[in-house]
Design a protein around this motif. Sequence first.
Motif, PDB file in Angstrom:
ATOM      1  N   LYS A 275       0.809  -1.175   0.072  1.00  0.00           N
ATOM      2  CA  LYS A 275       0.257   0.256  -0.094  1.00  0.00           C
ATOM      3  C   LYS A 275       0.829   1.420   0.206  1.00  0.00           C
ATOM      4  N   GLY A 276       0.206   2.435  -1.041  1.00  0.00           N
ATOM      5  CA  GLY A 276       1.246   3.522  -1.027  1.00  0.00           C
ATOM      6  C   GLY A 276       2.281   3.205  -2.440  1.00  0.00           C
ATOM      7  N   THR A 277       2.146   2.740  -3.015  1.00  0.00           N
ATOM      8  CA  THR A 277       3.264   2.359  -4.046  1.00  0.00           C
ATOM      9  C   THR A 277       2.386   3.580  -5.142  1.00  0.00           C
ATOM     10  N   LEU A 278       3.303   4.422  -5.945  1.00  0.00           N
ATOM     11  CA  LEU A 278       2.676   4.566  -7.159  1.00  0.00           C
ATOM     12  C   LEU A 278       2.438   3.808  -8.048  1.00  0.00           C
ATOM     13  N   CYS A 279       1.769   4.106  -8.932  1.00  0.00           N
ATOM     14  CA  CYS A 279       1.926   2.746  -9.682  1.00  0.00           C
ATOM     15  C   CYS A 279       1.766   3.715 -11.458  1.00  0.00           C
ATOM     16  N   VAL A 280       2.081   3.628 -12.331  1.00  0.00           N
ATOM     17  CA  VAL A 280       3.004   4.386 -13.087  1.00  0.00           C
ATOM     18  C   VAL A 280       2.286   3.798 -15.039  1.00  0.00           C
ATOM     19  N   ILE A 291      -2.165   6.063  -6.299  1.00  0.00           N
ATOM     20  CA  ILE A 291      -1.427   5.257  -5.507  1.00  0.00           C
ATOM     21  C   ILE A 291      -1.594   4.070  -4.972  1.00  0.00           C
ATOM     22  N   LEU A 292      -1.370   3.273  -4.798  1.00  0.00           N
ATOM     23  CA  LEU A 292      -2.178   1.412  -4.295  1.00  0.00           C
ATOM     24  C   LEU A 292      -2.303   2.180  -2.749  1.00  0.00           C
ATOM     25  N   GLY A 293      -4.463   1.498  -2.751  1.00  0.00           N
ATOM     26  CA  GLY A 293      -5.145   2.022  -0.757  1.00  0.00           C
ATOM     27  C   GLY A 293      -4.765   0.658  -0.158  1.00  0.00           C
ATOM     28  N   PHE A 294      -3.881  -0.543  -1.297  1.00  0.00           N
ATOM     29  CA  PHE A 294      -4.242  -1.323  -0.815  1.00  0.00           C
ATOM     30  C   PHE A 294      -2.747  -2.378  -1.578  1.00  0.00           C
ATOM     31  N   ASP A 295      -2.275  -3.812  -0.187  1.00  0.00           N
ATOM     32  CA  ASP A 295      -1.728  -4.001  -1.121  1.00  0.00           C
ATOM     33  C   ASP A 295      -1.757  -5.045  -2.795  1.00  0.00           C
ATOM     34  N   ALA A 296      -1.190  -5.109  -3.459  1.00  0.00           N
ATOM     35  CA  ALA A 296      -1.695  -5.659  -5.045  1.00  0.00           C
ATOM     36  C   ALA A 296      -0.789  -6.312  -5.799  1.00  0.00           C
ATOM     37  N   VAL A 302       2.881  -1.955 -15.799  1.00  0.00           N
ATOM     38  CA  VAL A 302       2.712  -1.090 -14.968  1.00  0.00           C
ATOM     39  C   VAL A 302       4.626  -1.194 -14.398  1.00  0.00           C
ATOM     40  N   ILE A 303       4.812  -0.002 -13.590  1.00  0.00           N
ATOM     41  CA  ILE A 303       5.656   0.450 -13.053  1.00  0.00           C
ATOM     42  C   ILE A 303       5.702   0.673 -11.571  1.00  0.00           C
ATOM     43  N   GLY A 304       5.970   0.006 -11.116  1.00  0.00           N
ATOM     44  CA  GLY A 304       5.726   0.803  -9.103  1.00  0.00           C
ATOM     45  C   GLY A 304       7.237   1.466  -9.209  1.00  0.00           C
ATOM     46  N   PHE A 305       6.720   2.408  -8.238  1.00  0.00           N
ATOM     47  CA  PHE A 305       7.213   3.466  -7.498  1.00  0.00           C
ATOM     48  C   PHE A 305       7.142   3.542  -5.574  1.00  0.00           C
TER      49      PHE A 305
END
Length: 410
Positions: A275-280, A291-296, A302-305
């Motif tokens: 949770k909190g990861t920025l998805c691009v 931004i992820l509101g949960f683990d996923a 998709v890039i994760g930051f």
Amino acid sequence: MSSGNFLDKLLDGVAVEWIEVGELISPQRGRRLVKSQLEEVGSYAVYQNSMKPLGYYHKSNAQAGATFVIVAGAAGEIGFSDVAFWAADDVYFFPEANAVNNKYLYHFLLTKQHEISSQVRRTSVPRLSIAAVEKLKIPIPCPENPKKSLEIQAEIVRILDTFTELTTELTTELTTELTTELTTELNLRKKQYNHYRDQLLSFENGEVEWKTLGEVALDFGRGKSKHRPRNDEKLYGGDIPFIQTGDIRNAAHVITQYSQTYSELGLIQSKLWPKGTLCVTIAANIAETSILGFDACFPDSVIGFIANPEKTSSGYVEYLLSSLKTKLEEKGQGSAQSNINLGTFENLKLPFPSLAEQARIVAILDKFDALTTSLTEGLPCEIELRQKQYDYYRDLLLRFPKPTQAGECP
């Protein structure tokens, strides 16, 4: 308007008796049609397990002006048709009866919608026993004088239908007017938002440090989906959220919903981002961010930051990338399917002021985002209000006195 005074005038002293629906009118079960019998366009709509016609048929088995109840699928839903239709075997319909107006029955059953729905058995296919509807007691004014009774029922129906038409007209007009107003206002606010966002994120050389995303991240890279084929059914249907590019595009700043899940096998061949990861997005919908509101998990499109909290935040980086969206989209054009690669972001130099200044910028832009979101929510709220007004007057007209309070039939 007082419900007592209005009904007293309408009833004009007549008796009211509460009678079970099944004693007044017998529901008839529809008959199944096989798929090959259905037509895309035809004379009569076919209702099976939802309020949306399953198809069309050249015959009808339910007359115009019939109330019907769905007992499987969308079990407990109440419908009424002004034209003849075909009822399939998951539908019961009420033919004409001497003691009750069919449209009056429809409006009454709507007041019992919650009670009817509570009787639905939540199995793999939700089901309702039509007996639950037959046992409901409906108020019948002056039952010993059918002609007088039907006249009163018809008057109640006329008032409710008039109000329904008015509500529909108002809702349509309201939808058109509000959509135009909200669209104009929304476009204006978006322009203002984009202007202030770009202004807040414009820095001169030397004012701030310019760094790549990798330099300010704890983790930075593409999602994983190693298994082939990607559509293998064994990968899906579990409890692990699986985010796709469309989920990111449709989210407003924070991803709160998802349309697909991974199984344990899906998780093993992928990667769980916190949770909190920025998805691009880097394919199909380029440079969409949320931004992820949960683990996923998410695929390699998709890039994760994950931000290093000592250097930046996901919120700040999202606003940075959204200000560059047009330029990033241009980089992805020229192929059959627009896309960009991880290297585009790895080499991208972005401005990073102090953490305090980043937090100040995010707070300002969050307020703009909240204002924009409030506009998009305005229309559904107004339409819901109109529906509540109809429900209020419907219940008012059908709130009959108890039998001991009523008079005698003339």
